[in-house]
Every structure is written in structure tokens, then in C-alpha cells.
Design a protein around this motif. Sequence first.
Motif, PDB file in Angstrom:
ATOM      1  N   CYS A  36      63.985  52.605  36.557  1.00 41.42           N
ATOM      2  CA  CYS A  36      64.699  52.550  37.832  1.00 41.42           C
ATOM      3  C   CYS A  36      64.400  53.810  38.638  1.00 41.42           C
ATOM      4  O   CYS A  36      64.074  54.851  38.069  1.00 41.42           O
ATOM      5  CB  CYS A  36      66.195  52.426  37.557  1.00 41.42           C
ATOM      6  N   THR A  37      64.545  53.680  39.952  1.00 41.79           N
ATOM      7  CA  THR A  37      64.374  54.832  40.823  1.00 41.79           C
ATOM      8  C   THR A  37      65.452  55.872  40.537  1.00 41.79           C
ATOM      9  O   THR A  37      66.498  55.563  39.971  1.00 41.79           O
ATOM     10  CB  THR A  37      64.479  54.413  42.299  1.00 41.79           C
ATOM     11  N   ARG A  64      69.597  55.466  46.609  1.00 44.56           N
ATOM     12  CA  ARG A  64      68.440  55.318  45.728  1.00 44.56           C
ATOM     13  C   ARG A  64      67.265  56.056  46.349  1.00 44.56           C
ATOM     14  O   ARG A  64      67.099  56.061  47.572  1.00 44.56           O
ATOM     15  CB  ARG A  64      68.063  53.847  45.526  1.00 44.56           C
ATOM     16  N   PHE A  92      63.481  48.174  38.280  1.00 44.22           N
ATOM     17  CA  PHE A  92      64.419  47.855  39.352  1.00 44.22           C
ATOM     18  C   PHE A  92      64.223  48.829  40.508  1.00 44.22           C
ATOM     19  O   PHE A  92      64.048  50.018  40.259  1.00 44.22           O
ATOM     20  CB  PHE A  92      65.867  47.933  38.849  1.00 44.22           C
ATOM     21  N   LEU A 145      59.938  57.120  38.429  1.00 45.86           N
ATOM     22  CA  LEU A 145      60.945  56.237  37.836  1.00 45.86           C
ATOM     23  C   LEU A 145      61.450  56.863  36.543  1.00 45.86           C
ATOM     24  O   LEU A 145      60.718  57.579  35.858  1.00 45.86           O
ATOM     25  CB  LEU A 145      60.368  54.853  37.528  1.00 45.86           C
TER      26      LEU A 145
END
Length: 160
Positions: free
Chosen positions: A47-48, A22, A144, A34
Motif C-alpha cells: 500500500c502507499t 495517501r 492497494f 509502497l
Amino acid sequence: MNNKAAMAAGAPVARVPRPAARLLLIDPQDRLLLFRFVANDRSPFWCTAGGAVDPGESYPDAARRELREETGLDLDPGEEVARRHVDFISLEGVPVTADERYFLIRAPHDRIETHGHTELERRVMQEWRWFTRAELGGWPERIFPNDIVVMLDRLMEPAP
């Protein structure tokens, strides 16, 4: 009972191990990149960058490959800065236990290129943006990892 039936019944499911790299990609203004994921079976979330480690690939090699594929940047990911284990259902519908390794990478600018996205990524990752830490804390959609602000604060605090 298959995994789908087991999940519906609340029974334990067989989970597939998913090693993942990640990326905590930070621009010159200290904003985090993101991607917004939109899939038919869940609410949109952010999310990353990053993804699964390919067979035979190291976590740093996966981080560099994912960075190239998802942003067009070819930078050294440096050392792993965080690790977490998390259970979830992948976008392909597979229950996984992810061993996520995080890499903090400083981008030289805020431009990215998404031409390296896979077919699945093009379908579900249609939007991206750079977030300030203040925006991360109050964003209306899920982000996330859940503790991303705490993680960034710990990693980016000035040295004593």
C-alpha cells in the motif's frame, strides 16, 4: 449483533468514517514507494504511504505529517490529485469507510527513514520498496489501490 458477528453472517455492518491522506511518493527514477503490510488476519499486501487524518487536521497537513512519520522526508504535499471512497476492515479490526485523498510528491532521492513509525506500523510494515510501473502491473501480492497503475499513468502523463 456486533460488527464481527454481522460480518460473519453477511449482514450490513456499522462503518466508521475514516478520512485519510495517501501519498504517491515518486523517486527520481519515477518509481513509487509502497509498504508491505503483514497482519495475522489477512494475506500480505502492499500500500502507499499515508494514513488517517487526525481530528482538526487538514488533508494536506495529514499528508505532510504522514510523509515525515513514515519516510523521514519533510516535503510540501502540494494539491490533492485524486480522491476515492473505499470500505475495508482496518488493521485494528474496525470496519471503516475511508475518504482517501491522494497527494503526488516527488522525492529528491530514494532514501527513507522509518524511525517515525508507530508501534502498529513497526509491527505490520516491516518492508518497503520502490516499484516501477511495470512491476506494479504484475506483482504477485495485492497492491492497494487496485488501479494504482491507471492512477499513475493519468497523473504522470506529459502535458500536451
